[in-house]
Write a protein that holds these residues in place. Structure first.
Motif, PDB file in Angstrom:
ATOM      1  N   ILE A 185     -67.379  48.725 -24.359  1.00  9.71           N
ATOM      2  CA  ILE A 185     -68.441  47.774 -23.860  1.00  9.71           C
ATOM      3  C   ILE A 185     -67.740  46.400 -23.738  1.00  9.71           C
ATOM      4  O   ILE A 185     -66.919  46.001 -24.977  1.00  9.71           O
ATOM      5  CB  ILE A 185     -69.508  47.595 -25.017  1.00  9.71           C
ATOM      6  N   PRO A 186     -68.014  45.677 -22.686  1.00  6.89           N
ATOM      7  CA  PRO A 186     -67.111  44.256 -22.542  1.00  6.89           C
ATOM      8  C   PRO A 186     -67.728  43.431 -23.468  1.00  6.89           C
ATOM      9  O   PRO A 186     -68.796  43.506 -24.118  1.00  6.89           O
ATOM     10  CB  PRO A 186     -67.555  43.922 -21.111  1.00  6.89           C
ATOM     11  N   LEU A 187     -67.067  42.131 -23.504  1.00  6.04           N
ATOM     12  CA  LEU A 187     -67.632  41.045 -24.351  1.00  6.04           C
ATOM     13  C   LEU A 187     -68.444  40.347 -23.556  1.00  6.04           C
ATOM     14  O   LEU A 187     -68.443  40.327 -22.369  1.00  6.04           O
ATOM     15  CB  LEU A 187     -66.249  40.096 -24.824  1.00  6.04           C
ATOM     16  N   GLY A 188     -69.319  39.310 -24.293  1.00  4.14           N
ATOM     17  CA  GLY A 188     -70.343  38.811 -23.306  1.00  4.14           C
ATOM     18  C   GLY A 188     -69.875  37.256 -23.359  1.00  4.14           C
ATOM     19  O   GLY A 188     -68.974  36.679 -24.177  1.00  4.14           O
ATOM     20  N   VAL A 189     -70.240  36.312 -22.394  1.00  7.36           N
ATOM     21  CA  VAL A 189     -70.217  34.986 -22.478  1.00  7.36           C
ATOM     22  C   VAL A 189     -71.488  34.415 -22.285  1.00  7.36           C
ATOM     23  O   VAL A 189     -72.375  34.846 -21.778  1.00  7.36           O
ATOM     24  CB  VAL A 189     -69.310  34.747 -21.172  1.00  7.36           C
ATOM     25  N   THR A 190     -71.530  33.162 -22.733  1.00  7.77           N
ATOM     26  CA  THR A 190     -72.850  32.217 -22.649  1.00  7.77           C
ATOM     27  C   THR A 190     -72.643  31.271 -21.390  1.00  7.77           C
ATOM     28  O   THR A 190     -71.697  30.418 -21.558  1.00  7.77           O
ATOM     29  CB  THR A 190     -72.981  31.617 -24.069  1.00  7.77           C
ATOM     30  N   PRO A 191     -73.429  31.390 -20.560  1.00 15.29           N
ATOM     31  CA  PRO A 191     -73.057  30.413 -19.424  1.00 15.29           C
ATOM     32  C   PRO A 191     -73.296  28.794 -19.815  1.00 15.29           C
ATOM     33  O   PRO A 191     -74.233  28.682 -20.796  1.00 15.29           O
ATOM     34  CB  PRO A 191     -74.490  30.724 -18.322  1.00 15.29           C
ATOM     35  N   LEU A 397     -72.312  36.741 -14.693  1.00 15.88           N
ATOM     36  CA  LEU A 397     -73.892  36.684 -14.974  1.00 15.88           C
ATOM     37  C   LEU A 397     -74.445  37.832 -15.011  1.00 15.88           C
ATOM     38  O   LEU A 397     -75.500  38.061 -15.983  1.00 15.88           O
ATOM     39  CB  LEU A 397     -74.733  35.564 -13.935  1.00 15.88           C
ATOM     40  N   GLU A 398     -74.185  38.737 -14.308  1.00 19.01           N
ATOM     41  CA  GLU A 398     -74.713  40.246 -14.199  1.00 19.01           C
ATOM     42  C   GLU A 398     -74.283  40.897 -15.290  1.00 19.01           C
ATOM     43  O   GLU A 398     -74.945  41.748 -16.198  1.00 19.01           O
ATOM     44  CB  GLU A 398     -74.677  40.563 -12.912  1.00 19.01           C
ATOM     45  N   HIS A 399     -72.837  40.942 -15.508  1.00 21.49           N
ATOM     46  CA  HIS A 399     -72.211  42.134 -16.236  1.00 21.49           C
ATOM     47  C   HIS A 399     -71.781  41.458 -17.806  1.00 21.49           C
ATOM     48  O   HIS A 399     -71.441  42.319 -18.603  1.00 21.49           O
ATOM     49  CB  HIS A 399     -70.947  42.598 -15.494  1.00 21.49           C
ATOM     50  N   TYR A 400     -71.703  40.306 -18.035  1.00 25.18           N
ATOM     51  CA  TYR A 400     -71.289  39.783 -19.089  1.00 25.18           C
ATOM     52  C   TYR A 400     -72.410  38.937 -20.066  1.00 25.18           C
ATOM     53  O   TYR A 400     -71.922  38.143 -20.660  1.00 25.18           O
ATOM     54  CB  TYR A 400     -69.979  38.866 -18.917  1.00 25.18           C
ATOM     55  N   SER A 401     -73.540  39.113 -19.576  1.00 24.29           N
ATOM     56  CA  SER A 401     -74.680  38.462 -20.276  1.00 24.29           C
ATOM     57  C   SER A 401     -74.833  38.996 -21.671  1.00 24.29           C
ATOM     58  O   SER A 401     -74.669  40.310 -21.826  1.00 24.29           O
ATOM     59  CB  SER A 401     -75.917  38.468 -19.578  1.00 24.29           C
ATOM     60  N   TRP A 402     -74.981  38.315 -22.724  1.00 29.46           N
ATOM     61  CA  TRP A 402     -75.094  38.772 -23.937  1.00 29.46           C
ATOM     62  C   TRP A 402     -76.369  39.729 -24.119  1.00 29.46           C
ATOM     63  O   TRP A 402     -76.303  40.804 -25.029  1.00 29.46           O
ATOM     64  CB  TRP A 402     -75.206  37.637 -25.203  1.00 29.46           C
TER      65      TRP A 402
END
Length: 419
Positions: A185-191, A397-402
């Motif tokens: 599972i990848p890590l997420g980022v906050t835009p 935005l599609e794949h790394y959203s929390w």
């Protein structure tokens, strides 16, 4: 339906330790937003060389963003981030939780926490943070062999799963003969709030300010968001390195590559953002190397950045570069992508297959010649920079959203607790 109760255990969540620690905060908030009861166990460590500990209540629940944090006093040997009080608490309260998600291997408090969870029959997931990469295992190799023999081998064997952040990390990681299932599972980022801002506008029109270059061994002051970055040309592409200042990050490749491009007459401004609380001597060496280089007149060194300053840098740069020798995911790369900044990374940064597939930037070999040629190509084509920046933002935005990552993580947790 009863709430799932999850422990997140991490040596420290201080900002000075960068992405791996901060990821736990982002994940915990996203899990809490989806109805999970989350408690973070951590220490008050705030740097490894004389920095004061975090000013936080100890062994008391601290509520934030829908979850709780419980801090424990770190041992005097802060570099090892150990806390006997944390382990005592875990021993006493393990039965109150459904699962523990333990972040970091070969770290005394994480290793001991996994051992406690195993003894107390609390299912646990291990996130190695790249420490099972063969290249990383060469660092302190003999000590790690002792760790594996005494504790970490049994911890890996007893884990309900190993959380890798990319397929490549899972593929190359050493398992020491154990067969715990992979959880990729990848890590997420906050835009950033103004992610739609015209590319480069926030930095060029007054994002922040620092000293032009380091003055001997004088520490660079903390940036001020309201000031102007005086020495960044509005006519030259801005090239940003933002990561921990560490030998594995490939600065020994990047500096000579930039010197070559500068000698060829290619114009750019270089911003070096980051610090290393665990190895300040290496950080000083890099500063001095740049100061003695022709790059000095083209370089701004910011030190550690966060908040508005970090957002301004990520959105204002024309290219983000990270030529690491090994990187299990590269959270800084994902942060640049979500800010619509195209990336130049080595093929040892394990987010590279995604960057290649969607043309979110450029991927080079892990050597000076390949990096130089790739940067030469990227810097010369502003239109391609913008196109790839848009690709990067859309994919991130599609794949790394929390929210999406939290849902996937909850499904993984549920599978474990159900069995």
């Amino acid at each position: 339906m009863t709430k799932m109760r999850i422990l997140q255990i991490v040596p420290s969540i201080s900002l000075v330790y960068g992405g791996p620690s901060q990821m736990v905060l982002g994940l915990s908030k996203a899990l809490a937003n989806q109805g999970v009861d989350v408690t973070i166990l951590t220490t008050d460590s705030n740097g490894d060389f004389g920095q004061p500990p975090l000013d936080v209540p100890l062994d008391k629940p601290v509520s934030q963003d829908g979850y709780q944090v419980r801090y424990f006093r770190c041992s005097p040997f802060r570099r090892y981030k150990f806390s006997l009080d944390l382990l005592r608490w875990l021993w006493q309260h393990a039965g109150e939780f459904d699962l523990a998600h333990i972040h970091a291997l070969f770290s005394p408090v994480s290793t001991a926490a996994a051992t406690v969870a195993r003894k107390r029959n609390l299912p646990y997931i291990l996130r190695p943070l790249g420490t099972l990469d063969p290249a990383d295992l060469q660092k302190k190799r003999r000590l790690k062999q002792v760790y594996v023999g005494l504790w970490e081998g049994a911890n890996l064997a007893g884990a309900a799963g190993i959380h890798f952040t990319s397929e490549q990390e899972a593929k190359i990681s050493q398992r020491f003969g154990t067969n715990a299932p992979d959880i990729v599972i990848p890590l997420g980022v906050t835009p950033p709030e103004d992610v739609e801002t015209l590319h480069g506008e926030s930095l060029r029109q007054g994002g922040f300010c620092t000293n032009d270059i380091i003055n001997g061994e004088t520490k660079v002051p903390k940036p001020a968001p309201t000031d102007v970055l005086e020495n960044v040309s509005t006519q030259s592409p801005i090239l940003l390195f933002m990561s921990r200042i560490d030998p594995k990050k490939g600065l020994d490749l990047l500096i000579p590559a930039l010197e070559t491009l500068l000698a060829e007459g290619l114009g750019f401004q270089f911003i070096l953002a980051g610090a290393n609380p665990q190895d300040p001597e290496y950080e000083r060496q890099i500063q001095q190397q740049i100061q003695a280089s022709p790059l000095s007149s083209q370089t701004t060194i910011t030190g550690f950045v966060e908040g508005e300053v970090k957002a301004a840098l990520l959105q204002g740069a024309d290219l983000f570069v990270l030529p690491s020798y090994y990187e299990n995911f590269g959270i800084a790369v994902a942060e640049a992508m979500v800010a619509a900044t195209p990336v130049v990374i080595s093929d040892q940064v394990h987010i590279c297959p995604e960057v290649k597939a969607v043309e979110a930037g450029w991927v080079c070999g892990c050597d000076v010649a390949s990096l130089t040629q790739t940067l030469r190509e990227a810097l010369r084509d502003a239109g391609e920079q913008k196109r790839r920046g848009v690709n990067a933002r859309d994919y991130a935005l599609e794949h790394y959203s929390w929210d999406a990552i939290a849902q996937t993580m909850i499904e993984a947790y549920q599978t474990i607790t159900d069995t």
